[in-house]
Design an enzyme around this catalytic site. Structure first.
Site, PDB file in Angstrom:
ATOM      1  CG  ASP A  71      46.001  39.796  33.593  1.00  0.00           C
ATOM      2  OD1 ASP A  71      44.987  39.346  32.990  1.00  0.00           O
ATOM      3  OD2 ASP A  71      47.059  39.143  33.679  1.00  0.00           O
ATOM      4  CD  GLU A 115      49.340  39.390  40.938  1.00  0.00           C
ATOM      5  OE1 GLU A 115      49.237  40.202  39.980  1.00  0.00           O
ATOM      6  OE2 GLU A 115      49.151  38.175  40.805  1.00  0.00           O
ATOM      7  CE1 TYR A 130      45.199  40.916  37.894  1.00  0.00           C
ATOM      8  CE2 TYR A 130      47.112  42.123  38.698  1.00  0.00           C
ATOM      9  CZ  TYR A 130      46.527  40.951  38.253  1.00  0.00           C
ATOM     10  OH  TYR A 130      47.287  39.805  38.183  1.00  0.00           O
TER      11      TYR A 130
END
Length: 337
Positions: A145, A44, A127
């Site tokens: 996203d 990520e 997120y």
């Protein structure tokens, strides 16, 4: 939960269609083969503002060098930046390093299944916290996203710019409204994949979209809307090319932009009649930077941040990408002689 979302979208039907499509068409990505919270967190961080095709190799090298939170926590910042170099946005690497140190210190190297604990880590926003909770722990939590934002904006035919407070609120409320009661991993992966493969920024493949019956977009390519971009600002970066006995003078950065990375020494302004060896432009956020490298003489004394480096050592240190490019080009031109 906005009532217009409940009225216009059958969330259960949409989830079912999306899940079927994803099981058939979802890409085999390395971070989808694991539920390890550390590996998910690494992916990520790397995928922020970086394309999947670029991240694949870096991800494999990173995990080989730093296989878990404990290994990363024990590494030096120089080692971390060196392995990261080429991915850019180096604050991500420093935050990931700090996050590993906190997990090692507070949780014995094992990230807990706790959304608040994940969100409290350095560099982890709403997120990323949701993505780790979803992909590592299968939590049904919303994530937004760029791909999911585009899909939702088109599903709703959202005219509000998504980078405004109201636009962001609508996206997050909708993402939550679409969630299944449990099992967020499959749902969020599928929603994200839809944006990456079919609901693309340009030329979306609406005719084969599995959820087209739920989509209200009248002009998909015009969505999502965003506020006008700031004007590009031109900057000049003048640097010195200083050689002695086959070694190049470099300077380690202490500012927030490239902290810890090495680059050519900065010149406040080009020396009068100095020889310009190389000049090229590179982008940085909303700036266009012109990097100009001038032949220069060695200073009488070095600052604590400066060091002579042999060209054979260049590949072993963490260099700012534009400066690595300049050094490679000038070295190829025998500028060290």
């Amino acid at each position: 939960m906005p009532t217009e979302i409940q009225k216009n979208i059958d969330a259960k039907a949409l989830r079912q269609k999306l899940a079927r499509w994803f099981r058939q068409h979802g890409r085999d990505l390395p971070w989808r083969r694991t539920h390890d919270p550390y590996a998910i967190l690494v992916s990520e961080f790397m995928l922020q503002q970086t394309q999947v095709v670029t991240v694949r190799d870096y991800y494999a090298r990173w995990l080989a060098r730093f296989p878990d939170f404990t290994a990363l926590a024990a590494a030096s910042e120089d080692d971390v930046l060196h392995v990261w170099q080429g991915l850019g946005y180096y604050a991500r690497a420093r935050n990931l390093h700090r996050a590993a140190q906190e997990v090692a210190a507070q949780y014995g190297g094992q990230l807990p299944d706790d959304l608040a604990a994940i969100a409290a880590l350095p560099g982890v926003g709403r997120y990323t916290a949701g993505a780790v909770a979803s992909f590592a722990f299968d939590r049904a939590t919303p994530i937004i996203d760029a791909n999911i934002a585009r899909v939702i904006a088109r599903l709703l035919n959202l005219q509000e710019p998504i980078d405004t407070k109201r636009g962001a609120e609508i996206l997050w409320q909708t993402a939550e409204a679409l969630l299944p009661p449990r099992g967020g991993r499959l749902h969020n992966s599928a929603l994200m994949e839809l944006g990456a493969l079919l609901c693309t920024p340009r030329a979306p493949q609406c005719l084969i979209c599995p959820v087209r019956e739920h989509c209200a977009a009248e002009n998909p390519e015009s969505l999502p809307r965003k506020k006008p971009r700031p004007k590009t600002v031109a900057l000049a970066e003048n640097c010195a090319w200083i050689v002695r006995a086959g070694k190049l003078l470099l300077e380690q950065q202490t500012g927030s932009r490239w902290r810890g990375l090495w680059k050519l020494p900065v010149l406040a302004s080009p020396v009068a009649k100095a020889q310009l060896l190389l000049a090229f432009d590179y982008p940085f956020t909303n700036h266009r930077v012109t990097l100009s490298v001038y032949a220069s003489r060695a200073p009488l004394t070095l600052t604590p941040a400066q060091q002579w480096v042999s060209l054979t050592e260049i590949d072993s240190i963490a260099l700012a990408a534009p400066h690595r490019r300049a050094i490679k080009r000038l070295a190829a031109q025998d500028a060290l002689k």
